[in-house]
Design a protein around this motif. Structure first.
Motif, PDB file in Angstrom:
ATOM      1  N   LEU A 128       0.832  -1.204   0.000  1.00 24.93           N
ATOM      2  CA  LEU A 128       0.000   0.000   0.000  1.00 24.93           C
ATOM      3  C   LEU A 128       0.862   1.248   0.000  1.00 24.93           C
ATOM      4  O   LEU A 128       0.605   2.196  -0.737  1.00 24.93           O
ATOM      5  CB  LEU A 128      -0.914  -0.007   1.244  1.00 24.93           C
ATOM      6  CG  LEU A 128      -1.746   1.248   1.474  1.00 24.93           C
ATOM      7  CD1 LEU A 128      -2.810   1.402   0.402  1.00 24.93           C
ATOM      8  CD2 LEU A 128      -2.396   1.186   2.844  1.00 24.93           C
ATOM      9  N   LEU A 129       1.918   1.252   0.809  1.00 22.36           N
ATOM     10  CA  LEU A 129       2.825   2.401   0.866  1.00 22.36           C
ATOM     11  C   LEU A 129       3.465   2.659  -0.496  1.00 22.36           C
ATOM     12  O   LEU A 129       3.658   3.809  -0.884  1.00 22.36           O
ATOM     13  CB  LEU A 129       3.910   2.175   1.925  1.00 22.36           C
ATOM     14  CG  LEU A 129       3.455   2.173   3.377  1.00 22.36           C
ATOM     15  CD1 LEU A 129       4.563   1.619   4.260  1.00 22.36           C
ATOM     16  CD2 LEU A 129       3.042   3.557   3.817  1.00 22.36           C
ATOM     17  N   SER A 130       3.800   1.600  -1.203  1.00 25.63           N
ATOM     18  CA  SER A 130       4.428   1.730  -2.516  1.00 25.63           C
ATOM     19  C   SER A 130       3.516   2.424  -3.512  1.00 25.63           C
ATOM     20  O   SER A 130       3.969   3.127  -4.406  1.00 25.63           O
ATOM     21  CB  SER A 130       4.804   0.349  -3.058  1.00 25.63           C
ATOM     22  OG  SER A 130       5.713  -0.277  -2.197  1.00 25.63           O
ATOM     23  N   GLU A 131       2.225   2.219  -3.348  1.00 30.85           N
ATOM     24  CA  GLU A 131       1.246   2.800  -4.270  1.00 30.85           C
ATOM     25  C   GLU A 131       0.849   4.227  -3.881  1.00 30.85           C
ATOM     26  O   GLU A 131       0.124   4.868  -4.613  1.00 30.85           O
ATOM     27  CB  GLU A 131      -0.003   1.919  -4.307  1.00 30.85           C
ATOM     28  CG  GLU A 131       0.279   0.514  -4.825  1.00 30.85           C
ATOM     29  CD  GLU A 131      -0.865  -0.451  -4.570  1.00 30.85           C
ATOM     30  OE1 GLU A 131      -1.936  -0.019  -4.088  1.00 30.85           O
ATOM     31  OE2 GLU A 131      -0.678  -1.640  -4.846  1.00 30.85           O
ATOM     32  N   MET A 132       1.334   4.696  -2.750  1.00 26.46           N
ATOM     33  CA  MET A 132       0.900   5.993  -2.230  1.00 26.46           C
ATOM     34  C   MET A 132       1.953   7.082  -2.393  1.00 26.46           C
ATOM     35  O   MET A 132       1.943   8.052  -1.663  1.00 26.46           O
ATOM     36  CB  MET A 132       0.519   5.852  -0.746  1.00 26.46           C
ATOM     37  CG  MET A 132      -0.652   4.940  -0.520  1.00 26.46           C
ATOM     38  SD  MET A 132      -1.036   4.765   1.226  1.00 26.46           S
ATOM     39  CE  MET A 132      -1.786   6.342   1.570  1.00 26.46           C
ATOM     40  N   GLU A 133       2.855   6.946  -3.339  1.00 30.65           N
ATOM     41  CA  GLU A 133       3.895   7.947  -3.531  1.00 30.65           C
ATOM     42  C   GLU A 133       3.252   9.309  -3.755  1.00 30.65           C
ATOM     43  O   GLU A 133       2.431   9.478  -4.658  1.00 30.65           O
ATOM     44  CB  GLU A 133       4.790   7.602  -4.712  1.00 30.65           C
ATOM     45  CG  GLU A 133       5.852   8.634  -4.963  1.00 30.65           C
ATOM     46  CD  GLU A 133       6.778   8.269  -6.110  1.00 30.65           C
ATOM     47  OE1 GLU A 133       7.705   9.049  -6.350  1.00 30.65           O
ATOM     48  OE2 GLU A 133       6.571   7.247  -6.763  1.00 30.65           O
ATOM     49  N   PRO A 134       3.582  10.267  -2.904  1.00 33.14           N
ATOM     50  CA  PRO A 134       3.022  11.607  -3.071  1.00 33.14           C
ATOM     51  C   PRO A 134       3.489  12.226  -4.391  1.00 33.14           C
ATOM     52  O   PRO A 134       4.624  12.058  -4.804  1.00 33.14           O
ATOM     53  CB  PRO A 134       3.591  12.394  -1.889  1.00 33.14           C
ATOM     54  CG  PRO A 134       4.076  11.361  -0.935  1.00 33.14           C
ATOM     55  CD  PRO A 134       4.429  10.158  -1.745  1.00 33.14           C
TER      56      PRO A 134
END
Length: 136
Positions: A128-134
């Motif tokens: 999930l973190l990988s897909e949430m790049e600002p």
């Protein structure tokens, strides 16, 4: 119980009650009855804080392989005391007065439990973190 304590307890998720057993140590009981529900409650904030931490360091996290992302998370919590303390304070700030008093009796061991649980939670959200790049 004062209104702050009542309000704090009212917003918590009762997620661990079935795993609390009488043969637990006091630290384990505190972990399961207080720390885990608070960390789960603060999940979105913890993720946002980690994403902010990642963008502070030139977004290198988002270019890493999954294995290296896990190492990055572990190192961020282990080696950056400012970041680690910030995460810990997001949990401690939601203690009731009674819980805080219990926490102060064994701060070091409970801090290790807090950071360990947060680390495992962030690692479990690595995809999930990988897909949430600002976006800049």
């Amino acid at each position: 119980m004062n209104s702050r304590d009542s309000s704090l307890k009212a917003i918590r998720l009762d997620v661990i009650s079935k795993s609390i057993k009488s043969e637990m140590s006091s630290e384990e009981y505190f972990q399961n009855s207080v720390l885990r529900p608070l960390i789960k409650f603060q999940n979105d904030l913890l993720i946002a804080a980690f994403l902010n931490f990642c963008t502070t360091y030139k977004k290198v996290f988002f270019e890493l392989s999954t294995e290296k992302k896990i190492t990055y998370i572990e190192n961020a919590i282990a080696k950056d005391s400012s970041f680690r303390n910030s995460l810990k304070d997001m949990i401690v700030g939601l203690f009731t007065v009674e819980e805080y008093n219990t926490y102060t009796l064994n701060t070091s061991a409970l801090n290790k439990r807090i950071t360990g649980i947060i680390k495992e939670r962030l690692i479990s959200h690595v995809q999930l973190l990988s897909e949430m790049e600002p976006k800049a």
